[in-house]
Design an enzyme around this catalytic site. Structure first.
Site, mmCIF file in Angstrom:
data_model
loop_
_atom_site.group_PDB
_atom_site.id
_atom_site.type_symbol
_atom_site.label_atom_id
_atom_site.label_comp_id
_atom_site.label_asym_id
_atom_site.label_seq_id
_atom_site.Cartn_x
_atom_site.Cartn_y
_atom_site.Cartn_z
ATOM 1 N N ASP A 63 0.864 -1.123 0.100
ATOM 2 C CA ASP A 63 0.093 0.122 -0.024
ATOM 3 C C ASP A 63 0.949 1.251 -0.013
ATOM 4 O OD1 ASP A 63 -1.593 2.249 0.445
ATOM 5 O OD2 ASP A 63 -2.153 1.525 2.691
ATOM 6 N N LYS A 120 3.231 11.484 -3.683
ATOM 7 C CA LYS A 120 2.192 10.562 -4.235
ATOM 8 C C LYS A 120 1.149 11.743 -5.007
ATOM 9 C CE LYS A 120 -1.350 7.391 -3.550
ATOM 10 N NZ LYS A 120 -2.248 6.161 -2.416
ATOM 11 N N GLU A 149 -7.471 1.014 -4.296
ATOM 12 C CA GLU A 149 -6.960 0.752 -2.816
ATOM 13 C C GLU A 149 -8.392 0.376 -1.992
ATOM 14 O OE1 GLU A 149 -5.861 4.555 -1.425
ATOM 15 O OE2 GLU A 149 -3.714 4.342 -2.510
ATOM 16 N N ASP A 183 -12.811 5.190 1.932
ATOM 17 C CA ASP A 183 -11.215 4.872 2.126
ATOM 18 C C ASP A 183 -10.866 6.607 2.282
ATOM 19 O OD1 ASP A 183 -8.512 4.492 2.622
ATOM 20 O OD2 ASP A 183 -8.498 3.281 0.505
#
Length: 651
Positions: free
Chosen positions: A13, A74, A179, A205
């Protein structure tokens, strides 16, 4: 490394703020702890003098080294420097980001007394390499195969760039999965929803930098994604930034001093705000306290949960708009959702949970339940590890019936006349998928055909994201004669491929995206792979240098402890004591002024100490006589008994 010849696939992850790695062996999943004993690792890379640090070590230097500590990479991956989102973030980061000639964001750091420019892919590859290293240390074997998770709303460019980061890290990326889908796998194998008939699940999420929502159905071993939504720029960092801005204004009001231009103060304030956010998920109020925040001025302020909620009110409602849209896209009424599964550290925020409870009308009598049974920080890596296990070809009865179907996050289409976008794949189309479209020419004797592919939800292509332009030559023909069959394919990673054929003209071509300025070229990736190996070698050299320094310092302390031992001191002459004291003083003074030195320098001073110390020890052995079988030599925590050898006696 032991275990060569064996192959184990891992799940990573790759988070905005923290990353997590897991492995599935014999059907059992294990979250792998890092070298600090933590189950998650900061997605942080720091450069300090000649040292490169990744993870906890980098995070711990952020306050003292803000301009060279990189986080949130990211948020840059797969984006252009001119992107308004990037421009907004640049103002908040203490490190410098510039655009190159292709409008690609480049992160600027000082390393080895040089200005270095890194892409977001390179920084992400360093984090991935760290996660790989953590897994290899735990497993005792080399790891190459990996499943990496990405936000469900990542576009094609961001997915491709994540694959590039994996390649730079020397990993074989078996699959890119969303994800929330990975979290759904974790949920499925923790709660066994397959045993309860058809079950509708909503995954919420909310991590450090992104929000992903998905509606999935579980039935007979099948996990089908019905709809996805999200925002690749909405998460815990934004809640922290809202507090930072609030406290910057408060500091200005109280102390008449604007600290917004002080990178070190802002970094310390941001770290404190993250801590406050966590506390407010448990307590109704807390105090933020930072000593010497700026120019010797301490800062202290009370903040309540109500104030925190008010500061982030617009962000919370933005989250709920995305939830509402995803439910509508799925075609499933919210009252028919069985479980709302919370994933990501930011779901611990009380206001977020309250808004979800209100939206889904959750109470003790409702069908819908708020599910907190899976670990919010580890669920994504957990699910990725299971998927990696399955893709590696391992057999396990527990997973044999699992099938997984994703959907594409954004509509994909082509540019038509007047710049209108013709949709080929509407968003939330189940993947992998393919579709054929027949095209022809509009101009007599046309020599080439160009097809521009876009993704997005706007009607005009100029408002959407260009994936690539495919151009190929054709023989001159009258209008409407060539029947060009174009096949659009979206693979399991959600990445588009395209082929064109025309039987009568003998055309059969396949295309890759050639026009996406955000992508790295094959040559750039190869260069970065080579540089990654170079940085790895530099890390090893630095570690050996640190080990040599520690060994020298330890040896010097041991010598000093030796001459102060009551059993030893009476056996030494004044000259011998003086020689040892002089030698250790020399080394300690040299260490004080030579923080940065080469491995051979530390080893040289170690040999100087040995040249003074060893003859004294050997003389003591000979004075005791050959009947002595061992001698007490100094250890860091007392003395250890070392057997006497003939070499020692005859030297």
């Amino acid at each position: 490394m032991s275990g060569i010849g064996k192959k184990v696939a891992i799940g990573i992850d790759l988070g905005t703020t923290y990353s997590c790695v897991a492995v599935c062996k014999k059907g059992e999943v294990e979250i792998i702890v890092n070298d600090q004993g933590n189950r998650t690792t900061p997605s942080c890379v720091a450069f300090k003098n000649s040292e490169r640090m990744i993870g906890d070590a980098a995070f711990n230097t952020a306050a003292s080294n803000p301009t060279n500590t990189i986080f949130d990479a990211k948020r840059l991956i797969g984006r252009k420097f001119s992107d308004p989102i990037v421009q907004s973030d640049v103002k908040l980061w203490p490190f410098k980001v510039i655009g190159d000639l292709n409008d690609k964001p480049m992160i600027v750091v000082n390393y080895n007394d040089e200005e270095k420019h890194f892409t977001a892919e390179e920084i992400s590859s360093m984090v991935l390499a760290k996660m790989r290293e953590i897994a290899e240390a735990f497993l005792g074997l080399t790891v190459e195969d990996v499943v990496i998770t990405v936000p469900a709303y990542f576009n094609d460019s961001q997915r491709q760039s994540t694959r590039d980061a994996g390649a730079i890290a020397g990993l074989n990326v078996m699959r890119i999965i969303n994800e929330p889908t990975a979290a759904a796998i974790a949920y499925g194998f923790n709660t066994k929803p397959f045993n309860h008939g058809c079950r509708n699940v909503f995954i919420f999420d909310l991590g450090g930098g992104t929000l992903d929502v998905s509606v999935l159905t579980f039935e007979n071993g099948d996990i089908n994604v019905k709809a996805i939504g999200g925002d690749t720029h909405l998460g815990g960092q934004d809640f922290d930034n809202a507090m930072v801005n609030h406290f910057v204004k408060e500091f200005l009001r109280k102390h008449k001093n604007d600290i917004s231009g002080d990178p070190r103060a802002i970094r310390r304030l941001k770290t404190a705000c993250e801590r406050v956010k966590r506390i407010l998920s448990v307590n109704s109020e807390t105090t933020i306290e930072i000593e010497c925040l700026n120019q010797g001025t301490d800062f202290s302020s009370l903040i309540s949960r109500a104030k925190f909620d008010d500061l982030n009110k617009s962000l919370f409602y933005q989250c709920m708009e995305i939830v509402e849209k995803c439910i509508a896209d799925s075609g499933i009424n919210k009252s028919n959702i069985h479980d709302v599964v919370l994933v990501g550290g930011s779901t611990r925020i009380v206001k977020v949970q309250d808004l979800l409870v209100d939206f889904f009308e959750i109470n003790e009598h409702s069908r819908t339940k708020l599910c907190k049974s899976i670990n919010a920080d580890e669920a994504v890596a957990y699910g990725a590890a299971i998927h990696a296990f399955i893709l590696s070809g391992e057999l396990c009865e527990k997973f044999q019936d699992l099938t997984l179907r994703e959907v594409n996050p954004l509509s994909i289409g082509i540019k038509t006349q007047w710049g209108i976008m013709k949709t080929i794949f509407p968003r939330n189309t189940m993947i992998p998928t393919n579709k054929e479209e027949v095209f022809t020419t509009t101009i007599p004797n046309q020599k080439f055909v160009a097809i521009s592919i876009y993704e997005g939800e706007r009607k005009t292509t100029k408002d959407n994201n260009l994936l690539g332009t495919f151009r190929f030559e054709i023989p001159p023909c009258p209008v409407d004669v060539p029947q060009l069959v174009v096949n659009f394919q979206i693979d399991n990673d959600g990445i588009l491929q395209l082929s064109v054929s025309e039987k009568d003209l003998g055309i059969d071509k396949r295309f890759k995206i050639v026009n996406n300025k955000g992508r790295l070229s094959k040559e750039e990736i190869e260069r970065m792979i080579n540089e990654a190996e170079k940085y790895k070698d530099e890390d090893i050299r630095h570690r050996k240098k640190v080990e040599a320094r520690n060994a020298l310092e330890k040896y010097a302390y041991n010598m000093r402890d030796f001459i102060n031992d009551p059993d030893i001191i009476s056996k030494l002459s004044l000259k011998e004591k003086e020689n040892i004291n002089n030698a250790t003083d020399l080394v300690f003074k040299w260490l004080d002024v030579n923080v940065v030195a080469e491995q051979q320098d530390f080893e040289c001073y170690r040999s100087i100490l040995s040249s003074v110390f060893d003859p004294i020890v050997i003389k003591m052995i000979k004075d005791e006589g050959h009947g002595v079988q061992a001698v007490a030599l100094p250890g860091r925590r007392g003395f250890k008994v070392t057997p006497i050898t003939d070499t020692m006696l005859n030297s």
